[in-house]
Motif scaffolding. Structure first.
Motif, PDB file in Angstrom:
ATOM      1  N   ILE A  12       0.841  -1.204   0.000  1.00  0.00           N
ATOM      2  CA  ILE A  12       0.000   0.000   0.000  1.00  0.00           C
ATOM      3  C   ILE A  12       0.870   1.246   0.000  1.00  0.00           C
ATOM      4  N   LEU A  13       1.907   1.290   0.821  1.00  0.00           N
ATOM      5  CA  LEU A  13       2.805   2.432   0.883  1.00  0.00           C
ATOM      6  C   LEU A  13       3.505   2.646  -0.466  1.00  0.00           C
ATOM      7  N   PHE A  14       3.970   1.574  -1.071  1.00  0.00           N
ATOM      8  CA  PHE A  14       4.625   1.654  -2.371  1.00  0.00           C
ATOM      9  C   PHE A  14       3.650   2.210  -3.419  1.00  0.00           C
ATOM     10  N   SER A  15       2.421   1.755  -3.403  1.00  0.00           N
ATOM     11  CA  SER A  15       1.403   2.223  -4.358  1.00  0.00           C
ATOM     12  C   SER A  15       1.119   3.710  -4.173  1.00  0.00           C
ATOM     13  N   VAL A  16       1.030   4.162  -2.909  1.00  0.00           N
ATOM     14  CA  VAL A  16       0.770   5.575  -2.632  1.00  0.00           C
ATOM     15  C   VAL A  16       1.926   6.431  -3.139  1.00  0.00           C
ATOM     16  N   VAL A  17       3.162   5.986  -2.938  1.00  0.00           N
ATOM     17  CA  VAL A  17       4.330   6.731  -3.399  1.00  0.00           C
ATOM     18  C   VAL A  17       4.308   6.832  -4.929  1.00  0.00           C
ATOM     19  N   ILE A  18       4.052   5.752  -5.618  1.00  0.00           N
ATOM     20  CA  ILE A  18       4.012   5.752  -7.088  1.00  0.00           C
ATOM     21  C   ILE A  18       2.897   6.668  -7.585  1.00  0.00           C
ATOM     22  N   LEU A  19       1.721   6.590  -7.012  1.00  0.00           N
ATOM     23  CA  LEU A  19       0.604   7.447  -7.423  1.00  0.00           C
ATOM     24  C   LEU A  19       0.918   8.922  -7.180  1.00  0.00           C
ATOM     25  N   THR A  20       1.581   9.210  -6.063  1.00  0.00           N
ATOM     26  CA  THR A  20       1.957  10.594  -5.763  1.00  0.00           C
ATOM     27  C   THR A  20       2.938  11.125  -6.807  1.00  0.00           C
ATOM     28  N   ILE A  21       3.904  10.320  -7.167  1.00  0.00           N
ATOM     29  CA  ILE A  21       4.890  10.739  -8.167  1.00  0.00           C
ATOM     30  C   ILE A  21       4.212  10.971  -9.517  1.00  0.00           C
ATOM     31  N   VAL A  22       3.335  10.067  -9.913  1.00  0.00           N
ATOM     32  CA  VAL A  22       2.679  10.165 -11.225  1.00  0.00           C
ATOM     33  C   VAL A  22       1.736  11.354 -11.295  1.00  0.00           C
ATOM     34  N   TYR A  23       0.908  11.542 -10.291  1.00  0.00           N
ATOM     35  CA  TYR A  23      -0.132  12.564 -10.349  1.00  0.00           C
ATOM     36  C   TYR A  23       0.288  13.915  -9.796  1.00  0.00           C
ATOM     37  N   CYS A  24       1.363  13.975  -9.076  1.00  0.00           N
ATOM     38  CA  CYS A  24       1.792  15.247  -8.490  1.00  0.00           C
ATOM     39  C   CYS A  24       3.187  15.608  -8.979  1.00  0.00           C
ATOM     40  N   GLY A  25       3.434  15.404 -10.269  1.00  0.00           N
ATOM     41  CA  GLY A  25       4.746  15.701 -10.845  1.00  0.00           C
ATOM     42  C   GLY A  25       5.037  17.189 -10.840  1.00  0.00           C
ATOM     43  N   ASP A  26       6.140  17.548 -11.405  1.00  0.00           N
ATOM     44  CA  ASP A  26       6.612  18.926 -11.478  1.00  0.00           C
ATOM     45  C   ASP A  26       5.648  19.764 -12.305  1.00  0.00           C
ATOM     46  N   SER A  27       4.952  20.704 -11.666  1.00  0.00           N
ATOM     47  CA  SER A  27       3.964  21.522 -12.370  1.00  0.00           C
ATOM     48  C   SER A  27       4.611  22.521 -13.310  1.00  0.00           C
ATOM     49  N   SER A  28       5.871  22.908 -13.056  1.00  0.00           N
ATOM     50  CA  SER A  28       6.538  23.848 -13.963  1.00  0.00           C
ATOM     51  C   SER A  28       6.749  23.202 -15.329  1.00  0.00           C
ATOM     52  N   GLN A  29       6.969  21.884 -15.335  1.00  0.00           N
ATOM     53  CA  GLN A  29       7.115  21.176 -16.600  1.00  0.00           C
ATOM     54  C   GLN A  29       5.792  21.187 -17.356  1.00  0.00           C
ATOM     55  N   LYS A  30       4.678  21.042 -16.652  1.00  0.00           N
ATOM     56  CA  LYS A  30       3.368  21.090 -17.291  1.00  0.00           C
ATOM     57  C   LYS A  30       3.098  22.476 -17.860  1.00  0.00           C
ATOM     58  N   GLU A  31       3.541  23.526 -17.156  1.00  0.00           N
ATOM     59  CA  GLU A  31       3.361  24.888 -17.652  1.00  0.00           C
ATOM     60  C   GLU A  31       4.185  25.113 -18.911  1.00  0.00           C
ATOM     61  N   THR A  32       5.409  24.576 -18.924  1.00  0.00           N
ATOM     62  CA  THR A  32       6.262  24.709 -20.098  1.00  0.00           C
ATOM     63  C   THR A  32       5.608  24.049 -21.305  1.00  0.00           C
ATOM     64  N   ILE A  33       5.025  22.890 -21.104  1.00  0.00           N
ATOM     65  CA  ILE A  33       4.337  22.199 -22.192  1.00  0.00           C
ATOM     66  C   ILE A  33       3.162  23.032 -22.673  1.00  0.00           C
ATOM     67  N   LYS A  34       2.396  23.615 -21.736  1.00  0.00           N
ATOM     68  CA  LYS A  34       1.270  24.458 -22.115  1.00  0.00           C
ATOM     69  C   LYS A  34       1.743  25.670 -22.916  1.00  0.00           C
ATOM     70  N   GLU A  35       2.871  26.291 -22.500  1.00  0.00           N
ATOM     71  CA  GLU A  35       3.399  27.455 -23.212  1.00  0.00           C
ATOM     72  C   GLU A  35       3.801  27.085 -24.629  1.00  0.00           C
ATOM     73  N   ASN A  36       4.457  25.928 -24.774  1.00  0.00           N
ATOM     74  CA  ASN A  36       4.954  25.529 -26.089  1.00  0.00           C
ATOM     75  C   ASN A  36       3.839  25.120 -27.047  1.00  0.00           C
ATOM     76  N   THR A  37       2.675  24.752 -26.523  1.00  0.00           N
ATOM     77  CA  THR A  37       1.577  24.367 -27.398  1.00  0.00           C
ATOM     78  C   THR A  37       0.588  25.506 -27.603  1.00  0.00           C
ATOM     79  N   ASN A  38       0.887  26.658 -27.044  1.00  0.00           N
ATOM     80  CA  ASN A  38       0.047  27.831 -27.225  1.00  0.00           C
ATOM     81  C   ASN A  38       0.110  28.269 -28.687  1.00  0.00           C
ATOM     82  N   PRO A  39      -1.042  28.446 -29.359  1.00  0.00           N
ATOM     83  CA  PRO A  39      -1.032  28.835 -30.772  1.00  0.00           C
ATOM     84  C   PRO A  39      -0.292  30.139 -31.038  1.00  0.00           C
TER      85      PRO A  39
END
Length: 159
Positions: A12-39
């Motif tokens: 259970i602990l291992f699963s929580v850690v993996i889910l946290t990493i997957v769903y709570c990744g670096d938000s600055s990277q997500k912003e960079t992706i959003k900026e680069n796909t801006n028309p």
């Protein structure tokens, strides 16, 4: 197979850690992706209607870059394909074989036009052949890269 409480809690602990990493990744990277796909960040020269305008047009706004570039081997060799601009040295017997596609290529001059014959052999007979005119020479030094069409866009400042 029997699971102990310790094994279940570890899973259970291992699963929580993996889910946290997957769903709570670096938000600055997500912003960079959003900026680069801006028309608004898409270059106009990437559209299907963009055409190559030539070095002389680029030179109007970028004289210093042009002056430097035109002195290089690449700058000297980008031009319409002609005997005067080509450093190609091939004879009537020059043939290049592409073992991956099983095609032969024979470059040749037809008056001042460079052409390439593409063909395939089977048992000594030609089973496929086409001839294309080479429009532009792109490259430098001993081995220029010859292309059939010019769909190049270099300047990213002038969108």
């Amino acid at each position: 197979m029997k699971f102990s409480t310790r094994n279940i809690l570890s899973l259970i602990l291992f699963s929580v850690v993996i889910l946290t990493i997957v769903y709570c990744g670096d938000s600055s990277q997500k912003e960079t992706i959003k900026e680069n796909t801006n028309p608004d960040n898409v270059y106009l020269n990437h559209s299907d209607s963009a055409k190559y305008v030539g070095m002389s047009q680029c030179k109007l706004c970028h004289q210093d870059i042009y002056n430097s570039y035109i002195q290089t081997g690449m700058g000297k060799s980008f031009e319409h394909a002609s005997k005067a601009k080509s450093s190609a040295k091939f004879s009537e017997h020059t043939v290049i074989y592409d073992k991956f596609q099983d095609f032969y290529y024979h470059p040749f001059w037809d008056k001042d036009s460079m052409k390439i014959m593409e063909f395939r052999l089977k048992g000594g007979d030609t089973i496929y052949k086409r001839i294309e005119k080479v429009d532009y020479i792109i490259g430098s030094a001993i081995i220029p890269i010859h292309t059939f069409t010019a769909q190049m866009v270099i300047c990213t400042k002038c969108q």
